[in-house]
Structure formats: C-alpha cells, structure tokens
Design a protein around this motif. Structure first.
Motif, PDB file in Angstrom:
ATOM      1  N   ARG A  95      48.668  56.382  38.795  1.00 30.52           N
ATOM      2  CA  ARG A  95      49.057  57.316  39.860  1.00 30.52           C
ATOM      3  C   ARG A  95      50.131  56.718  40.748  1.00 30.52           C
ATOM      4  NH1 ARG A  95      43.337  59.823  41.707  1.00 30.52           N
ATOM      5  NH2 ARG A  95      43.413  61.652  40.375  1.00 30.52           N
ATOM      6  N   SER A  96      50.071  55.421  40.937  1.00 28.15           N
ATOM      7  CA  SER A  96      51.032  54.766  41.829  1.00 28.15           C
ATOM      8  C   SER A  96      52.449  54.785  41.259  1.00 28.15           C
ATOM      9  CB  SER A  96      50.603  53.322  42.106  1.00 28.15           C
ATOM     10  OG  SER A  96      50.767  52.523  40.956  1.00 28.15           O
ATOM     11  N   PHE A  97      52.574  55.096  39.964  1.00 30.15           N
ATOM     12  CA  PHE A  97      53.892  55.157  39.340  1.00 30.15           C
ATOM     13  C   PHE A  97      54.650  56.428  39.720  1.00 30.15           C
ATOM     14  CE2 PHE A  97      52.073  52.499  35.619  1.00 30.15           C
ATOM     15  CZ  PHE A  97      52.261  51.335  36.343  1.00 30.15           C
ATOM     16  N   GLY A  98      53.975  57.371  40.375  1.00 30.55           N
ATOM     17  CA  GLY A  98      54.667  58.567  40.842  1.00 30.55           C
ATOM     18  C   GLY A  98      54.346  59.803  40.037  1.00 30.55           C
ATOM     19  N   ASP A  99      55.381  60.552  39.683  1.00 27.51           N
ATOM     20  CA  ASP A  99      55.283  61.853  39.019  1.00 27.51           C
ATOM     21  C   ASP A  99      54.290  61.828  37.851  1.00 27.51           C
ATOM     22  OD1 ASP A  99      55.686  64.370  38.031  1.00 27.51           O
ATOM     23  OD2 ASP A  99      57.689  63.969  37.230  1.00 27.51           O
ATOM     24  N   LEU A 100      53.198  62.594  38.000  1.00 26.26           N
ATOM     25  CA  LEU A 100      52.148  62.607  36.982  1.00 26.26           C
ATOM     26  C   LEU A 100      52.509  63.463  35.770  1.00 26.26           C
ATOM     27  CD1 LEU A 100      48.925  62.829  39.191  1.00 26.26           C
ATOM     28  CD2 LEU A 100      50.055  60.811  38.266  1.00 26.26           C
ATOM     29  N   SER A 101      53.470  64.355  35.916  1.00 26.71           N
ATOM     30  CA  SER A 101      53.787  65.271  34.820  1.00 26.71           C
ATOM     31  C   SER A 101      54.392  64.544  33.616  1.00 26.71           C
ATOM     32  CB  SER A 101      54.720  66.382  35.288  1.00 26.71           C
ATOM     33  OG  SER A 101      55.969  65.828  35.667  1.00 26.71           O
ATOM     34  N   GLU A 102      55.060  63.425  33.837  1.00 23.87           N
ATOM     35  CA  GLU A 102      55.660  62.678  32.722  1.00 23.87           C
ATOM     36  C   GLU A 102      55.165  61.231  32.709  1.00 23.87           C
ATOM     37  OE1 GLU A 102      59.886  63.063  32.496  1.00 23.87           O
ATOM     38  OE2 GLU A 102      59.811  65.185  33.003  1.00 23.87           O
ATOM     39  N   ASN A 103      53.918  61.046  33.095  1.00 23.97           N
ATOM     40  CA  ASN A 103      53.361  59.705  33.228  1.00 23.97           C
ATOM     41  C   ASN A 103      52.400  59.445  32.065  1.00 23.97           C
ATOM     42  OD1 ASN A 103      51.865  57.443  34.021  1.00 23.97           O
ATOM     43  ND2 ASN A 103      52.114  57.919  36.199  1.00 23.97           N
ATOM     44  N   SER A 104      52.886  58.774  31.033  1.00 22.66           N
ATOM     45  CA  SER A 104      52.065  58.543  29.842  1.00 22.66           C
ATOM     46  C   SER A 104      50.890  57.610  30.129  1.00 22.66           C
ATOM     47  CB  SER A 104      52.911  57.996  28.692  1.00 22.66           C
ATOM     48  OG  SER A 104      53.452  56.736  29.043  1.00 22.66           O
ATOM     49  N   GLU A 105      51.063  56.660  31.051  1.00 20.90           N
ATOM     50  CA  GLU A 105      49.954  55.769  31.406  1.00 20.90           C
ATOM     51  C   GLU A 105      48.809  56.567  32.024  1.00 20.90           C
ATOM     52  OE1 GLU A 105      53.110  55.125  32.328  1.00 20.90           O
ATOM     53  OE2 GLU A 105      53.601  53.224  31.354  1.00 20.90           O
ATOM     54  N   TYR A 106      49.158  57.525  32.870  1.00 28.89           N
ATOM     55  CA  TYR A 106      48.147  58.368  33.512  1.00 28.89           C
ATOM     56  C   TYR A 106      47.435  59.228  32.461  1.00 28.89           C
ATOM     57  CZ  TYR A 106      46.044  61.920  36.526  1.00 28.89           C
ATOM     58  OH  TYR A 106      45.159  62.768  37.148  1.00 28.89           O
ATOM     59  N   ASP A 107      48.215  59.850  31.585  1.00 27.99           N
ATOM     60  CA  ASP A 107      47.625  60.683  30.527  1.00 27.99           C
ATOM     61  C   ASP A 107      46.684  59.869  29.640  1.00 27.99           C
ATOM     62  OD1 ASP A 107      49.067  62.849  31.460  1.00 27.99           O
ATOM     63  OD2 ASP A 107      50.663  62.647  29.965  1.00 27.99           O
ATOM     64  N   SER A 108      47.110  58.675  29.275  1.00 27.42           N
ATOM     65  CA  SER A 108      46.299  57.806  28.432  1.00 27.42           C
ATOM     66  C   SER A 108      44.997  57.417  29.132  1.00 27.42           C
ATOM     67  CB  SER A 108      47.102  56.554  28.078  1.00 27.42           C
ATOM     68  OG  SER A 108      46.299  55.616  27.415  1.00 27.42           O
ATOM     69  N   ALA A 109      45.095  57.073  30.414  1.00 26.44           N
ATOM     70  CA  ALA A 109      43.903  56.679  31.170  1.00 26.44           C
ATOM     71  C   ALA A 109      42.942  57.860  31.326  1.00 26.44           C
ATOM     72  CB  ALA A 109      44.310  56.137  32.544  1.00 26.44           C
ATOM     73  N   LYS A 110      43.468  59.056  31.546  1.00 22.48           N
ATOM     74  CA  LYS A 110      42.610  60.244  31.668  1.00 22.48           C
ATOM     75  C   LYS A 110      41.924  60.555  30.334  1.00 22.48           C
ATOM     76  CE  LYS A 110      42.109  62.649  34.826  1.00 22.48           C
ATOM     77  NZ  LYS A 110      41.038  62.632  35.812  1.00 22.48           N
ATOM     78  N   GLU A 111      42.640  60.374  29.229  1.00 20.26           N
ATOM     79  CA  GLU A 111      42.031  60.586  27.911  1.00 20.26           C
ATOM     80  C   GLU A 111      40.910  59.584  27.666  1.00 20.26           C
ATOM     81  OE1 GLU A 111      45.047  60.548  24.867  1.00 20.26           O
ATOM     82  OE2 GLU A 111      46.107  62.235  25.776  1.00 20.26           O
ATOM     83  N   GLU A 112      41.149  58.335  28.051  1.00 25.60           N
ATOM     84  CA  GLU A 112      40.108  57.316  27.881  1.00 25.60           C
ATOM     85  C   GLU A 112      38.908  57.627  28.764  1.00 25.60           C
ATOM     86  OE1 GLU A 112      39.364  52.515  27.825  1.00 25.60           O
ATOM     87  OE2 GLU A 112      41.275  53.245  28.569  1.00 25.60           O
TER      88      GLU A 112
ATOM     89  N   ALA B 167      37.871  60.585  29.658  1.00 25.71           N
ATOM     90  CA  ALA B 167      37.137  61.677  29.010  1.00 25.71           C
ATOM     91  C   ALA B 167      36.298  61.147  27.847  1.00 25.71           C
ATOM     92  CB  ALA B 167      38.108  62.739  28.515  1.00 25.71           C
ATOM     93  N   PHE B 168      36.870  60.213  27.073  1.00 26.11           N
ATOM     94  CA  PHE B 168      36.128  59.632  25.961  1.00 26.11           C
ATOM     95  C   PHE B 168      34.901  58.874  26.459  1.00 26.11           C
ATOM     96  CE2 PHE B 168      35.093  55.958  23.344  1.00 26.11           C
ATOM     97  CZ  PHE B 168      34.767  56.579  22.150  1.00 26.11           C
ATOM     98  N   VAL B 169      35.088  58.034  27.487  1.00 28.66           N
ATOM     99  CA  VAL B 169      33.990  57.232  28.028  1.00 28.66           C
ATOM    100  C   VAL B 169      32.884  58.131  28.567  1.00 28.66           C
ATOM    101  CG1 VAL B 169      33.345  55.640  29.893  1.00 28.66           C
ATOM    102  CG2 VAL B 169      35.363  55.163  28.495  1.00 28.66           C
ATOM    103  N   GLU B 170      33.258  59.155  29.328  1.00 27.88           N
ATOM    104  CA  GLU B 170      32.252  60.065  29.886  1.00 27.88           C
ATOM    105  C   GLU B 170      31.517  60.824  28.788  1.00 27.88           C
ATOM    106  OE1 GLU B 170      31.219  59.963  33.010  1.00 27.88           O
ATOM    107  OE2 GLU B 170      32.760  58.461  33.405  1.00 27.88           O
ATOM    108  N   GLY B 171      32.241  61.226  27.746  1.00 22.32           N
ATOM    109  CA  GLY B 171      31.615  61.911  26.616  1.00 22.32           C
ATOM    110  C   GLY B 171      30.644  61.004  25.879  1.00 22.32           C
ATOM    111  N   ARG B 172      31.024  59.746  25.708  1.00 20.64           N
ATOM    112  CA  ARG B 172      30.154  58.784  25.029  1.00 20.64           C
ATOM    113  C   ARG B 172      28.897  58.526  25.851  1.00 20.64           C
ATOM    114  NH1 ARG B 172      28.033  57.174  20.465  1.00 20.64           N
ATOM    115  NH2 ARG B 172      27.542  54.980  20.446  1.00 20.64           N
TER     116      ARG B 172
END
Length: 158
Positions: free
Chosen positions: A40-57, A59-64
């Motif tokens: 999030r500290s990197f700024g614009d979330l719309s093109e932030n692959s680190e943010y997208d990757s962390a959110k996907e992880e 979701a995986f952790v919570e699902g597990r």
C-alpha cells in the motif's frame, strides 16, 4: 442443511493439521498483512502487482484456515484395530503386487485429509483403496484406475 463430510484421519494426521492451523493463524496471517501494508505504501493500488499478489495470498491463507478448521471439526479418528489385522481397513498398511509379475508396493490407507502418495499414504476415496477395502491376504483384486484396469494380489496387511 446437508450433513458435513467426515474427514477420516489418524491422531498424527490431526495433530499435523492443528500445527498447520496454528502456523497460519499465528505467523502467516501477520506476514501477509505486513506485505499488504508495504505494498500500500507504494501508492496507486490499481497498478500495484505487489498489492495484488499479497491480497491473493491473503485469500489463499484465509481459505486454507477455513478448510482446516472444517476438517478438524468433522474429524473421525481412525483407531488401530489390533484384533483384526486380516482385513484391509482404514489405518492399515497393505502390501500387494501387480499381477502377473509386477513389483511389490506398500500403501497405508488413510483419510483424504492426510493422504500423500509420495509418503505411501493413499486416500480411502482413491480407486486403489476403494478396491482393497474389506479384502484379505491372498485376494486378487481388480482396480479401475484412470490409466485402465489393473490386477493386484494382496500379500500382507499390517
């Protein structure tokens, strides 16, 4: 509401799931939340692959976590049945050979929650286990596998 699926497992298998659950809740969750903060500290979330990757992880952790909690809640512990080692059942190791002249193999039949073919543990839901369950030493069994039909002879049950 339909009845929840039962998860057959050994005490050891249940303990491993409980350890994984504790790790996910105590450590992995915090790690993922920290990754999200940094991204999030990197700024614009719309093109932030680190943010997208962390959110996907996340979701995986919570699902597990949800999956493991359900498995533990619906666990049916496989008890060692010392009195009848002549019949293939859950928790037993089975030595068999593929007919007519195949190699000998040994598998332990466990619940799907702790199956690991590389460790010699097959799920009671697998075609091999389904064919072997209830059989005795000396029985010749036909197994329907995805690769075709296979015939085996049971050599030993422990």
């Amino acid at each position: 509401m339909s009845e929840d699926k039962k998860f057959y497992m050994t005490l050891d298998g249940k303990a491993k799931l409980e350890q994984e659950l504790e790790f996910l809740k105590a450590e992995k969750r915090k790690e993922v939340v920290e990754r999200i903060k940094i991204a999030r500290s990197f700024g614009d979330l719309s093109e932030n692959s680190e943010y997208d990757s962390a959110k996907e992880e996340q979701a995986f952790v919570e699902g597990r976590i949800v999956t493991i909690e359900k498995m533990i809640r619906n666990a049916v512990i496989i008890k060692e049945d010392e009195t009848n080692s002549s019949v293939v059942s859950l928790g037993k190791s089975v030595k068999f050979k593929e007919l007519p002249d195949g190699d000998e193999e040994v598998y332990t039949i466990v619940g799907s929650a702790e199956s690991d073919p590389f460790e010699g543990k097959i799920s009671n839901d697998s075609p091999m286990a389904q064919s072997l369950l209830g059989k005795t030493v000396g029985d010749k069994v036909t197994v329907q596998t995805p690769g075709g039909e296979m015939k085996v002879e049971i050599l030993e049950i422990k």
